[in-house]
Design a protein around this motif. Sequence first.
Motif, short mmCIF file in Angstrom:
data_model
loop_
_atom_site.label_atom_id
_atom_site.label_comp_id
_atom_site.label_asym_id
_atom_site.label_seq_id
_atom_site.Cartn_x
_atom_site.Cartn_y
_atom_site.Cartn_z
N PHE A 1 -3.19 5.11 -4.45
CA PHE A 1 -4.76 4.08 -3.05
C PHE A 1 -4.45 3.73 -2.25
N LYS B 1 -6.43 2.07 -0.50
CA LYS B 1 -7.07 0.28 -0.11
C LYS B 1 -7.36 0.64 -1.25
N ILE B 2 -8.28 -1.41 -1.69
CA ILE B 2 -8.45 -1.96 -3.10
C ILE B 2 -9.81 -2.53 -2.16
N TYR C 1 0.64 -1.17 0.33
CA TYR C 1 0.16 -0.30 -0.31
C TYR C 1 0.74 0.62 -0.13
N SER D 1 -13.47 -4.58 -2.33
CA SER D 1 -13.38 -6.49 -2.67
C SER D 1 -13.72 -6.39 -4.29
N LYS D 2 -14.55 -5.23 -4.57
CA LYS D 2 -14.99 -5.48 -5.80
C LYS D 2 -13.82 -5.30 -6.99
N THR D 3 -12.63 -4.79 -6.61
CA THR D 3 -11.49 -4.00 -7.00
C THR D 3 -11.57 -5.95 -8.46
N LYS D 4 -11.81 -5.67 -9.49
CA LYS D 4 -11.21 -6.76 -10.39
C LYS D 4 -10.12 -7.54 -11.10
N ASN D 5 -9.10 -5.63 -11.50
CA ASN D 5 -7.49 -6.31 -11.98
C ASN D 5 -6.86 -5.09 -11.28
N VAL D 6 -5.35 -5.82 -11.11
CA VAL D 6 -4.79 -4.88 -10.16
C VAL D 6 -3.00 -4.71 -11.13
N SER E 1 1.47 3.16 -3.82
CA SER E 1 0.67 3.09 -3.75
C SER E 1 -0.36 4.56 -3.24
#
Length: 69
Positions: free
Chosen positions: A46, A48-49, A41, A51-56, A44
Motif C-alpha cells: 500500500f 499511502k496510509i 512504505y 487519515s481515515k486509517t484506524k488500525n495498522v 508495504s
Amino acid sequence: MTLRFSRAGEEYRPLGGGTEALPEGIAVIADETKILNLFPYRDSIFPKIPSKTKNVVVLADKVGGVAID
C-alpha cells in the motif's frame, strides 16, 4: 509507541546521523517525545496510509547482536 502523522516542523534523526525536517502529514512511529522511525512504505504493498486509517499492524523481526571486537 504510536503510529501517527508528523506535525509541521518536526525532526527525525535517522540512524545514519543528521537531522531530517519533516513536512506535515508523514506517517511516523513515535513515542511521547520523539519520532523513532518513518513508516516503511517501501515494505508495504500500500503506497499511502490515509487519515481515515484506524488500525495498522506493524510486523517486525528481531536481529541478532553484532560482536564488537
